[in-house]
Motif scaffolding. Structure first.
Motif, PDB file in Angstrom:
ATOM      1  N   GLU A  63       0.826  -1.309   0.030  1.00  0.00           N
ATOM      2  CA  GLU A  63       0.047   0.087  -0.001  1.00  0.00           C
ATOM      3  C   GLU A  63       0.864   1.257   0.008  1.00  0.00           C
ATOM      4  O   GLU A  63       0.570   2.004  -0.618  1.00  0.00           O
ATOM      5  CB  GLU A  63      -0.954   0.123   1.299  1.00  0.00           C
ATOM      6  CG  GLU A  63      -1.616   1.176   1.221  1.00  0.00           C
ATOM      7  CD  GLU A  63      -2.860   1.043   2.514  1.00  0.00           C
ATOM      8  OE1 GLU A  63      -3.242   1.985   2.853  1.00  0.00           O
ATOM      9  OE2 GLU A  63      -3.113   0.127   2.928  1.00  0.00           O
ATOM     10  N   ASN A  64       1.947   1.250   0.769  1.00  0.00           N
ATOM     11  CA  ASN A  64       2.886   2.375   0.761  1.00  0.00           C
ATOM     12  C   ASN A  64       3.382   2.663  -0.524  1.00  0.00           C
ATOM     13  O   ASN A  64       3.792   3.974  -0.897  1.00  0.00           O
ATOM     14  CB  ASN A  64       3.934   2.204   2.022  1.00  0.00           C
ATOM     15  CG  ASN A  64       3.100   2.642   3.494  1.00  0.00           C
ATOM     16  OD1 ASN A  64       2.232   2.988   3.543  1.00  0.00           O
ATOM     17  ND2 ASN A  64       3.724   1.907   4.495  1.00  0.00           N
ATOM     18  N   LYS A  92       0.814   3.973  -2.813  1.00  0.00           N
ATOM     19  CA  LYS A  92       0.934   5.655  -2.530  1.00  0.00           C
ATOM     20  C   LYS A  92       2.006   6.450  -3.167  1.00  0.00           C
ATOM     21  O   LYS A  92       1.906   7.451  -3.387  1.00  0.00           O
ATOM     22  CB  LYS A  92       0.256   5.684  -1.103  1.00  0.00           C
ATOM     23  CG  LYS A  92      -0.817   5.359  -0.755  1.00  0.00           C
ATOM     24  CD  LYS A  92      -1.074   5.592   0.785  1.00  0.00           C
ATOM     25  CE  LYS A  92      -2.428   5.042   1.255  1.00  0.00           C
ATOM     26  NZ  LYS A  92      -2.542   5.215   2.651  1.00  0.00           N
ATOM     27  N   LYS A  93       3.145   6.027  -2.952  1.00  0.00           N
ATOM     28  CA  LYS A  93       4.251   6.831  -3.511  1.00  0.00           C
ATOM     29  C   LYS A  93       4.403   6.743  -4.849  1.00  0.00           C
ATOM     30  O   LYS A  93       4.607   7.931  -5.506  1.00  0.00           O
ATOM     31  CB  LYS A  93       5.541   6.012  -2.879  1.00  0.00           C
ATOM     32  CG  LYS A  93       5.880   6.335  -1.615  1.00  0.00           C
ATOM     33  CD  LYS A  93       7.064   5.767  -0.988  1.00  0.00           C
ATOM     34  CE  LYS A  93       7.240   5.568   0.482  1.00  0.00           C
ATOM     35  NZ  LYS A  93       8.362   4.581   0.842  1.00  0.00           N
ATOM     36  N   VAL A 148       1.538   8.994  -7.286  1.00  0.00           N
ATOM     37  CA  VAL A 148       1.619  10.362  -7.355  1.00  0.00           C
ATOM     38  C   VAL A 148       2.377  11.188  -8.688  1.00  0.00           C
ATOM     39  O   VAL A 148       3.339  10.416  -9.186  1.00  0.00           O
ATOM     40  CB  VAL A 148       2.144  11.125  -6.054  1.00  0.00           C
ATOM     41  CG1 VAL A 148       2.168  12.473  -6.285  1.00  0.00           C
ATOM     42  CG2 VAL A 148       1.523  10.411  -5.128  1.00  0.00           C
TER      43      VAL A 148
END
Length: 96
Positions: free
Chosen positions: A35-36, A39-40, A43
């Motif tokens: 998930e991290n 998310k990174k 973007v």
């Protein structure tokens, strides 16, 4: 040096328990790491894979838009009539 049946069962139970604990720990940790990372990378900032793919896709990208005008908005709101629409412009095709 051999191991009898009881020794094999105990070794199998210990290995199974260790793997179960290991899996129980790694499932939430793995989900968090994935998930991290997502998310990174999603973007649109310089240096991310999403940005590189957005800037240069490698293939032609076409977008089509149709614009419609609602002819009877008050009748739809007040009487729940069927919507009457009229296409405004012809379709637009943009090549990136």
């Amino acid at each position: 040096m051999g191991c009898d049946r009881n020794c094999g069962l105990i070794a199998g139970a210990v290995i199974g328990a260790v793997l179960a604990v290991f899996g129980g720990i790694l499932m939430p940790v793995g989900d968090m790491l994935i998930e991290n990372t997502i998310k990174k990378q999603v973007v649109l900032e310089e240096g991310t894979i999403a940005y590189q793919n957005w800037v240069k896709t490698g293939t032609e990208v076409y977008r089509q838009f149709w614009i419609f005008d609602v002819q009877n908005p008050q009748e739809v709101v007040v009487n729940s009539s069927r919507i009457k629409v009229k296409q405004r412009e012809s379709e637009y095709i943009f090549s990136i």
